[in-house]
Enzyme design. Structure first.
Site, PDB file in Angstrom:
ATOM      1  CE1 TYR A 154       1.044  -0.333   4.433  1.00 62.29           C
ATOM      2  CE2 TYR A 154      -0.031   1.799   4.434  1.00 62.29           C
ATOM      3  CZ  TYR A 154       0.786   0.878   5.046  1.00 62.29           C
ATOM      4  OH  TYR A 154       1.349   1.159   6.269  1.00 62.29           O
TER       5      TYR A 154
ATOM      6  NE  ARG B  95       6.791   3.967   0.545  1.00 64.82           N
ATOM      7  CZ  ARG B  95       6.493   4.764   1.562  1.00 64.82           C
ATOM      8  NH1 ARG B  95       7.403   5.013   2.500  1.00 64.82           N
ATOM      9  NH2 ARG B  95       5.313   5.334   1.659  1.00 64.82           N
TER      10      ARG B  95
ATOM     11  NE  ARG C 144      -5.493 -19.694   4.060  1.00 64.27           N
ATOM     12  CZ  ARG C 144      -4.616 -20.520   4.627  1.00 64.27           C
ATOM     13  NH1 ARG C 144      -4.560 -21.783   4.278  1.00 64.27           N
ATOM     14  NH2 ARG C 144      -3.776 -20.068   5.555  1.00 64.27           N
TER      15      ARG C 144
ATOM     16  CE  LYS D 104       3.069   3.030   3.151  1.00 61.95           C
ATOM     17  NZ  LYS D 104       3.145   3.173   4.599  1.00 61.95           N
TER      18      LYS D 104
ATOM     19  CD  GLU E  57      10.026   1.806  10.651  1.00 59.84           C
ATOM     20  OE1 GLU E  57       9.879   2.744   9.872  1.00 59.84           O
ATOM     21  OE2 GLU E  57      10.021   0.613  10.293  1.00 59.84           O
TER      22      GLU E  57
HETATM   23  N1  PLP Z   1       7.647   3.798   8.982  1.00 54.39           N
HETATM   24  C1  PLP Z   1       6.542   3.033   8.999  1.00 54.39           C
HETATM   25  C2  PLP Z   1       6.593   1.720   9.704  1.00 54.39           C
HETATM   26  C3  PLP Z   1       5.355   3.473   8.379  1.00 54.39           C
HETATM   27  O1  PLP Z   1       4.258   2.695   8.412  1.00 54.39           O
HETATM   28  C4  PLP Z   1       5.347   4.747   7.747  1.00 54.39           C
HETATM   29  C5  PLP Z   1       4.144   5.239   7.084  1.00 54.39           C
HETATM   30  O2  PLP Z   1       3.138   4.581   7.004  1.00 54.39           O
HETATM   31  C6  PLP Z   1       6.521   5.511   7.765  1.00 54.39           C
HETATM   32  C7  PLP Z   1       7.652   5.000   8.372  1.00 54.39           C
HETATM   33  C8  PLP Z   1       6.564   6.854   7.102  1.00 54.39           C
HETATM   34  O3  PLP Z   1       6.557   6.743   5.707  1.00 54.39           O
HETATM   35  P1  PLP Z   1       6.033   7.910   4.790  1.00 54.39           P
HETATM   36  O4  PLP Z   1       6.824   9.121   5.139  1.00 54.39           O
HETATM   37  O5  PLP Z   1       6.320   7.428   3.415  1.00 54.39           O
HETATM   38  O6  PLP Z   1       4.580   8.069   5.082  1.00 54.39           O
END
Ligand code: PLP
Length: 283
Positions: free
Chosen positions: A33, A52, A100, A147, A179
């Protein structure tokens, strides 16, 4: 009436939007996403999100169902149809519908869903006060650079933070902060911004890339390296970045007050710069 959402080539009322129960996004979290901010009805850092998305899909051997021009057109049309001035556009691409099985299906057609969310981004009460974070063990999988929609552990961490009276969690692995649950984490010490370097351990934030670029252009010192929870507690300032928060000051870390407990000058300045630059470059 609700929103108009995009599902596989059609713009439909949200009440009529449907995806199969056999969709691999639903059964296996086999989906990626993006979330793009909208300011003044325009898309912020859009090229970064497209790049990305392509990378996430590539890492999962998933075909990119739409070219860049089509994705831009769909984002814009959805913003227009929903009269969105400020908020977010959520995009999800799944591997598609198949019986599945752990093995990837060979012939599935990707499912593409987009919807909008109204959110006040430029004027934010939280940005005025700053947020509180607490430390939680980072128990996520090892490919956080992709992501994916596997967001249960970040959700659990966010709930733990709330139960401990905070707004969000900073995740800690092997003695270092990775993070936030849905954002990148930064501290400031002696006017130097410190944030973890890019690797598979963190999501390569699009807001992170833009904010660091704007900071570098203004000769702000930056160290891309891991920092410890103790360093964070002793920082002069702290903040997070994400498309959904922009630059958001952090005023308390695991119970320790940061600075004087109010948003610090570096975070406030970067937030202002990010907003100005984003309004200029949004498409
Ligand atoms: N780190 C994680 C785990 C995230 O889920 C997100 C955004 O959803 C970010 C960092 C920040 O990413 P962005 O600046 O692309 O929104």
């Amino acid at each position: 009436m609700g929103r108009i959402v995009y599902v596989n080539g059609r713009y439909v009322p949200e009440s009529a939007a449907r995806v199969s129960v056999f969709d691999r996004g639903f059964l296996m979290s086999d989906a990626v996403y993006e979330v793009t901010a909208v300011l003044d009805g325009k898309l912020v850092d859009f090229d970064g999100h497209l790049e990305r998305l392509a990378r996430s899909l590539g890492e999962l051997d998933m075909e990119n169902p739409l070219d860049s021009a089509s994705l831009l057109e769909i984002h814009r049309e959805l913003v227009r149809l929903n009269g969105l001035d400020e908020g977010l556009v959520y995009l999800q691409v799944t591997r598609g519908v198949a019986d599945r099985d752990f093995a990837y299906p060979q012939d599935a057609t990707p499912t593409v869903v987009l919807f909008t969310q109204v959110k006040s981004l430029a004027e934010s009460e939280q940005a005025g006060t700053g947020i509180r974070v607490v430390f939680v063990d980072d128990l996520r999988w090892g490919r956080r650079d992709i992501k994916t929609v596997q967001l249960l552990y970040p959700s659990m961490s966010k709930m733990e933070a709330k139960s401990r009276g905070a707004d969000d969690a900073w995740l800690v692995q092997d003695g270092f902060v990775t993070e936030g649950t849905s954002n990148n984490a930064y501290i400031v010490k002696d006017d130097t911004i410190i944030t973890r370097e890019l690797s598979n351990d963190i999501l390569h934030g699009i807001t992170r890339a833009a904010v660091l670029r704007y900071a570098r252009e203004r000769q702000v010192r930056i160290e891309e390296r891991a920092f410890t929870p103790d360093e964070a507690r002793a920082a002069d300032e702290a903040f997070i970045t994400a498309a959904s928060t922009f630059v958001m000051p952090v005023v308390s870390i695991d119970g320790a007050t940061i600075g004087d407990g109010k948003p610090g000058p570096v975070a406030r300045r970067l937030r202002k710069i990010y907003l100005e630059e984003s309004r200029k470059s949004a498409v």
